[in-house]
Write a protein that holds these residues in place. Structure first.
Motif, PDB file in Angstrom:
ATOM      1  N   GLY A  67    -122.756  42.462 -43.061  1.00  0.00           N
ATOM      2  CA  GLY A  67    -123.304  42.777 -43.929  1.00  0.00           C
ATOM      3  C   GLY A  67    -123.725  44.103 -43.614  1.00  0.00           C
ATOM      4  O   GLY A  67    -125.198  44.324 -43.721  1.00  0.00           O
ATOM      5  N   GLY A  68    -123.243  44.989 -42.639  1.00  0.00           N
ATOM      6  CA  GLY A  68    -123.812  47.213 -42.130  1.00  0.00           C
ATOM      7  C   GLY A  68    -123.122  47.714 -43.344  1.00  0.00           C
ATOM      8  O   GLY A  68    -122.822  46.978 -44.018  1.00  0.00           O
ATOM      9  N   ASN A  69    -122.809  48.559 -43.273  1.00  0.00           N
ATOM     10  CA  ASN A  69    -122.750  50.214 -43.844  1.00  0.00           C
ATOM     11  C   ASN A  69    -121.191  49.730 -43.843  1.00  0.00           C
ATOM     12  O   ASN A  69    -120.751  49.857 -44.516  1.00  0.00           O
ATOM     13  CB  ASN A  69    -123.409  51.396 -42.898  1.00  0.00           C
ATOM     14  CG  ASN A  69    -125.164  51.908 -43.129  1.00  0.00           C
ATOM     15  OD1 ASN A  69    -124.978  51.857 -44.492  1.00  0.00           O
ATOM     16  ND2 ASN A  69    -125.752  51.734 -41.950  1.00  0.00           N
ATOM     17  N   THR A  70    -120.589  49.529 -42.298  1.00  0.00           N
ATOM     18  CA  THR A  70    -119.035  49.117 -42.515  1.00  0.00           C
ATOM     19  C   THR A  70    -118.582  48.193 -43.632  1.00  0.00           C
ATOM     20  O   THR A  70    -117.803  48.247 -44.877  1.00  0.00           O
ATOM     21  CB  THR A  70    -118.370  49.272 -41.192  1.00  0.00           C
ATOM     22  OG1 THR A  70    -118.935  50.254 -40.678  1.00  0.00           O
ATOM     23  CG2 THR A  70    -117.159  48.551 -41.596  1.00  0.00           C
ATOM     24  N   GLY A  71    -119.145  46.696 -42.870  1.00  0.00           N
ATOM     25  CA  GLY A  71    -118.968  46.007 -44.263  1.00  0.00           C
ATOM     26  C   GLY A  71    -118.906  45.723 -45.926  1.00  0.00           C
ATOM     27  O   GLY A  71    -118.428  45.307 -46.987  1.00  0.00           O
TER      28      GLY A  71
END
Length: 359
Positions: free
Chosen positions: A174-178
């Motif tokens: 659930g980070g920016n990449t995800g």
């Protein structure tokens, strides 16, 4: 018997943005140095990211020292823009980068450090480790329990939606990449996003101005790890320009809880729900790997002992670590601050005997 191929005053291990920034400041000092990069092409870490990646920092904040990042100051550069910038930067600044030069070990010796490669060994008075934060892709052990028919890619391997088979896709992380990858895949796939710990969502722009203009103006980007607010912020990741609500409403992404188990073709979440995806993208981040450094500058838990990149072993430095000194230590436009600090320390420090690994 160890045969030294050549000697250098300073060797920088890693030719990414951190290594190039240190090299720029050393060149300004007129100091001889060499940058060793394991890749066969410049900016290899950026070339390995997905095609549509965009920075969440605008052009005005993406420059390395001595050369302005080209383009509209309010635009957000893509992956290829960063690759071109770093490639041109090394060439235009005439930085001595040796490609295809993977370092296998850094060890102390009487006159500094031995920097070992497969085909040669350098001796250097000082060594800067600038291998960056994207080193070893992290994938949970439960991935091994999935049926081989389920296509699994780490975010470091993902390139474009066309490479992902049709059917439901699970993005874990659930980070920016995800969020970026999930939003892109949602245009052509049924996407489920597994979120473990919730991150604070922040808008990309506030009242028409970029978020980082406010972070700079308020001084938050300059808060150090020693400050009270810095200690709180370093343990809190933030979502920039994305949010669970927007993912669900705007992109049609189905949100899931933390991924806790897997067997055969099924994945289970901590909220009790299950999913049988055709493909999984692991946006689960990277681990640091400093196993090439055979110098006692680490805690028992493998954490580095340093003060703004200056280690307890004289002549050994690190640059480009996440939260090395501030929030921006590993970011393209802010890594120059720590790079300049290390270069100044190299210029003013006296030559000393490095710390040896106990026998």
């Amino acid at each position: 018997m160890i045969t030294v191929t050549d000697r250098r005053e300073v060797i920088i291990v890693g030719g990414g943005q951190a290594g190039l920034a240190v090299g720029y400041f050393l060149a300004q000092q007129g100091r001889p140095f060499t940058i060793l990069d394991a890749a066969s092409t410049p900016a290899a870490a950026w070339r390995a990211r997905w095609d549509s990646l965009r920075l969440f920092t605008p052009v005005r904040y993406d420059s390395l020292p001595g050369r302005v990042f080209p383009g509209d100051p309010d635009a957000y550069p893509g992956r290829d823009d960063v690759v071109a910038y770093l490639t041109d930067y090394a060439r235009d600044c005439e930085l001595p980068v040796e490609l295809d030069s993977a370092v296998t070990a850094v060890r102390p010796c009487d006159d500094g450090y031995l920097v070992e490669l497969d085909d040669r060994i350098y001796e250097a008075e000082r060594v800067v480790i600038a291998t960056g934060p994207f080193q070893v892709p992290r994938v949970p052990e439960l991935a091994e329990r999935l049926d081989p028919a389920v296509v699994q890619l780490h975010s470091a391997e993902y390139r474009r939606p066309q490479d992902v088979p049709a059917g439901p896709v699970l993005v874990v992380g659930g980070g920016n990449t995800g969020f970026q990858i999930a939003e892109e895949l949602a245009r052509s796939h049924q996407v489920h996003l597994s979120i473990g710990s919730r991150q604070t969502p922040l808008p990309q722009r506030i009242l028409g101005r970029d978020l980082f203009r406010y972070l700079e103006t308020t001084g938050l980007m300059g808060k150090t790890t020693a400050s009270r607010i810095g200690q709180r912020l370093r343990d809190r990741d933030t979502l920039i320009g994305s949010s669970p609500r927007a993912a669900r409403r705007r992109h049609g992404i189905q949100l899931c809880g933390r991924t806790v188990d897997a067997s055969d073709s099924e994945v289970r979440f901590d909220d009790g729900t299950r999913l049988t995806p055709g493909a999984i993208i692991w946006a689960t981040g990277f681990a640091l790997d400093h196993s090439i450094v055979h110098v006692p500058v680490f805690h028992a838990d493998a954490g580095l002992v340093h003060r703004r990149g200056v280690t307890t072993s004289p002549g050994l430095y690190f640059v480009g670590l996440p939260w090395q000194h501030t929030r921006g230590s590993a970011l393209l436009g802010w890594v120059k601050d720590d790079a300049e600090h290390v270069a100044q320390h190299i210029a003013t420090s006296r030559r000393a005997t490095p710390t040896r690994v106990p026998a």
